[in-house]
Design an enzyme around this catalytic site. Structure first.
Site, PDB file in Angstrom:
ATOM      1  N   SER A 185       2.320  -5.768  -3.982  1.00 54.70           N
ATOM      2  CA  SER A 185       1.108  -4.748  -3.719  1.00 54.70           C
ATOM      3  C   SER A 185      -0.172  -5.727  -3.957  1.00 54.70           C
ATOM      4  O   SER A 185      -1.266  -5.615  -3.431  1.00 54.70           O
ATOM      5  CB  SER A 185       0.876  -3.486  -4.419  1.00 54.70           C
ATOM      6  N   HIS A 213       5.193  -0.376  -0.141  1.00 59.67           N
ATOM      7  CA  HIS A 213       4.359  -0.987   0.669  1.00 59.67           C
ATOM      8  C   HIS A 213       4.890  -1.521   2.133  1.00 59.67           C
ATOM      9  O   HIS A 213       4.192  -2.184   2.808  1.00 59.67           O
ATOM     10  CB  HIS A 213       3.636  -2.311   0.262  1.00 59.67           C
ATOM     11  N   LYS A 244       1.288   5.707   1.170  1.00 60.04           N
ATOM     12  CA  LYS A 244       0.895   4.645   1.969  1.00 60.04           C
ATOM     13  C   LYS A 244       0.925   4.852   3.568  1.00 60.04           C
ATOM     14  O   LYS A 244       0.134   5.516   4.094  1.00 60.04           O
ATOM     15  CB  LYS A 244       1.577   3.394   1.788  1.00 60.04           C
TER      16      LYS A 244
END
Length: 402
Positions: A185, A213, A244
């Site tokens: 991240s 992610h 996300k």
């Protein structure tokens, strides 16, 4: 020592920044106009720090599903999954996640943070041994502290260092838990998962991959880095979040191990936390369906990511090691980072400010996250704003232009 004395250094650092007229703590986004635009105070900004990779926070089908759920199931479950907090929709989402990831089962948690706490903190207990990438997320470190295993860190994205450490363990290596992330991240780089899988095949261990992610971002179907590299069969547990690419809140774990179901009766963060609201679950189910049906969102996301990465690199900024929807811009001191971030807002772009110790290398950085919802024109606008800051902050690009 008084109760709060331990935070004295933190208080001093925070006060110094606030007294300078810049306060990056608790940024208030006053209005949200779309997945990519909002207002901060008097400044209308392009939102380039949201993790909203597929831009689904305003997806009409997701909003409609959430609204219908609010009408028919109310605002919350008011209970944990083990008490009165498992609705039919929770179990339907678990079945849909298991189908999507082609795994035997799935567990849904209230946040991605709790998914890591609930799975890692339960599986890795006293007497167990965890080998984790040094740059793993704070929730993974906290999960290890919760369970109390022995922890060995290996160098970030260094499969050879992982192998060396496992070889020293001898027979113990067969039962270790290896933890890495799909996309990290902070720097936006990907784990060398093929090489790590090769180590696991030869020396043993169980492999957990946090794809927070990378779900929706990588892989032919959006299942993450393991799918992208063709090593899904070697990953024992996939962990992730709904906050996300799926544009909501919540977390999950999927696995082919039949014993995973036992965690429902052993994981304290699962047992003693209120379950996700039905409306959030409904929007996630709709977003998952959209993600599966529209691979062009992922293609547009990567087109935007490559456009922004190249544009910032051409300006001379120091970036992460590879093009990614997560694009960090390396700066200098925390004071310079705060000033750069604030000035960027004044130039119409919001990104994330990351300060030590969260930022690697002891330097501040601003972190851009790209969305499929960004238009090429908005990406150009972000690049122009960074260009306009170069003469204001010459040190940010000094020595980096070829």
């Amino acid at each position: 020592m008084a109760l709060f004395d331990k935070f004295e250094k933190l208080a001093q650092d925070r006060a110094a920044l606030v007294q300078s007229g810049l306060n990056p703590f608790g940024t208030r986004i006053d209005e949200i106009f779309s997945p990519t635009e909002g207002r901060i105070g008097d400044f209308k900004v392009v939102l380039a720090g949201t993790n909203n990779y597929l831009g689904l926070t305003f997806d009409p089908e997701s909003i409609k599903a959430a609204q219908l759920s609010l009408k028919h199931e109310g605002t919350g479950t008011t209970g944990s999954r083990m008490a009165n907090g498992s609705y039919g929709s929770h179990m339907a989402l678990e079945a849909e996640l298991a189908d999507f990831f082609q795994r035997r089962s799935a567990m849904v948690f209230s946040t991605g943070y709790l998914a890591n706490l609930g799975v890692i903190g339960t599986l890795a207990g006293p007497g167990d041994l965890v080998l984790l990438d040094a740059d793993c997320h704070a929730s993974i470190y906290d999960a290890c502290k919760l369970g109390g295993p022995e922890i060995i860190r290996f160098r970030h994205n260094d499969a050879a260092d992982l192998e060396r450490r496992m070889l020293r363990l001898g027979e113990r290596a067969r039962d270790v838990i290896i933890i890495v992330e799909g996309i990290y991240s902070m720097l936006g780089d990907q784990a060398p998962l093929k090489e790590i899988v090769d180590v696991k095949r030869r020396l043993g261990g169980y492999l957990l991959v946090d794809e927070a992610h990378s779900v929706g971002v990588l892989g032919a179907h959006g299942r993450g880095l393991a799918e992208e590299l063709g090593v899904e069969a070697d990953v024992d547990i996939v962990l992730g979040t709904f906050s996300k690419s799926l544009g909501a809140i919540g977390g999950f774990a999927v696995s082919h191990h039949p014993e995973m179901d036992l965690l429902r009766y052993a994981s304290r963060p699962y047992i003693f936390t209120a379950s996700p609201s039905p409306s959030s679950i409904a929007s996630v189910r709709a977003s998952l369906k959209t993600m599966r049906a529209r691979p062009e969102l992922r293609e547009h996301l990567w087109s935007n990511a490559r456009q922004l990465y190249k544009g910032l690199a051409d300006l001379g900024y120091r970036l992460g090691p590879q093009a990614s929807p997560v694009i960090p811009v390396m700066l200098g001191s925390p004071q310079e980072g705060v000033a750069f971030w604030q000035t960027l807002i004044e130039h119409g772009v919001y990104v994330n400010l990351v300060l030590p110790p969260a930022s690697p290398g002891g330097q501040a950085l601003v972190r851009c996250s790209v969305s499929a919802a960004h238009t090429p024109e908005q990406i150009d606008r972000i690049i122009r704003a960074f260009d306009e800051l170069r003469p204001i902050f010459p040190a940010a690009v000094a020595g980096n232009q070829g």
